[in-house]
Design an enzyme around this catalytic site. Structure first.
Site, short mmCIF file in Angstrom:
data_model
loop_
_atom_site.label_atom_id
_atom_site.label_comp_id
_atom_site.label_asym_id
_atom_site.label_seq_id
_atom_site.Cartn_x
_atom_site.Cartn_y
_atom_site.Cartn_z
N TYR A 172 0.93 -1.15 -0.01
CA TYR A 172 -0.06 -0.09 0.09
C TYR A 172 0.80 1.12 0.01
CZ TYR A 172 -3.34 3.38 1.32
OH TYR A 172 -4.26 4.41 1.84
N LYS A 176 1.30 4.17 -3.03
CA LYS A 176 0.87 5.57 -2.72
C LYS A 176 2.20 6.45 -2.94
CE LYS A 176 -3.45 4.90 -1.71
NZ LYS A 176 -4.46 5.36 -2.67
#
Length: 225
Positions: A172, A176
């Site tokens: 994740y 990002k």
């Protein structure tokens, strides 16, 4: 240098107005709140999501819902085409759809049918980076049709994890970080087309994307534990 915190209230938000804005992941969480605000300001709103359409817009002629798997290029492209067909063009795109970290892909050893280490599950990267990049590609394509004078705006939902990283959520965080890097790499070129590109980087926000919630556990209950 110190940075002073500030609060933006709805009463201070006066635009945009009379635009057509597409939002991925707009049926819940940050995406739904964004869609609601933009619709209230007088814009046409197009929501792309795998989840059902928000009921709050069911009677509005300024709303279009497209059930969409953003990991499918043809599904996303078809949704953009539907938006242009209904409203004539696209002025803004919020690249918002995403998922949280999916299980431990680095330190939990699982084997496949051969008895060897199983291939990692890459769905977090596929949704949060690859599909998001596809959304940006489509946004640029359709906004170029507007001409430089009209241009457009692309806003990508990154995360605080896109700057500081988050222990326990490596894929994740990597995705990002990729969103932030994509914005930085594109911003000069999109500017020549009259297209602004930016990111928002929320901290922990109580939405359905949060992992670790037990079945039936509310967001408030999860936050209090």
């Amino acid at each position: 240098m110190s940075v002073e915190a500030f609060t933006v209230t709805r009463s201070k938000l006066t635009g945009p107005r009379n635009k057509t804005i597409l939002i991925t992941g707009g049926s819940a969480g940050i995406g739904l709140q964004t869609a609601t605000l933009l619709h209230d300001l007088g814009n046409n709103v197009v929501v792309l999501d795998r989840a059902p359409a928000p009921k709050s817009f069911s009677t509005s002629s300024r709303f279009l819902y497209q059930q969409c798997d953003i990991t499918s290029w043809t599904s996303q492209r078809g949704a953009f085409e539907a938006a242009v067909k209904k409203f004539g063009g696209i002025d803004g795109v919020f690249v918002n759809a995403g998922i949280a970290e999916y299980k431990d892909q680095f330190f939990r050893d699982e084997v496949d049918s051969t008895g060897l280490l199983a291939e990692p599950d890459r769905r977090t990267l596929m949704v949060d980076m690859n599909a998001a990049s596809d959304t940006v590609r489509l946004a640029i394509h359709y906004m170029r049709r507007n001409g430089k004078e009209r241009g457009g705006s692309i806003v990508m939902t990154a995360s605080l994890a896109g700057y500081l990283a988050s222990a326990g959520a490596p894929l994740y965080s990597a995705a990002k970080h990729g969103i932030v890097g994509l914005m930085r790499a594109l911003k000069n070129d999109t500017a020549t087309l009259g297209i602004a590109i930016s990111v928002v980087a929320p901290g922990i926000t109580l939405t359905d994307i949060l992992s670790g919630r037990k079945e039936g556990e509310s967001l408030q209950e999860w936050a209090s534990t």
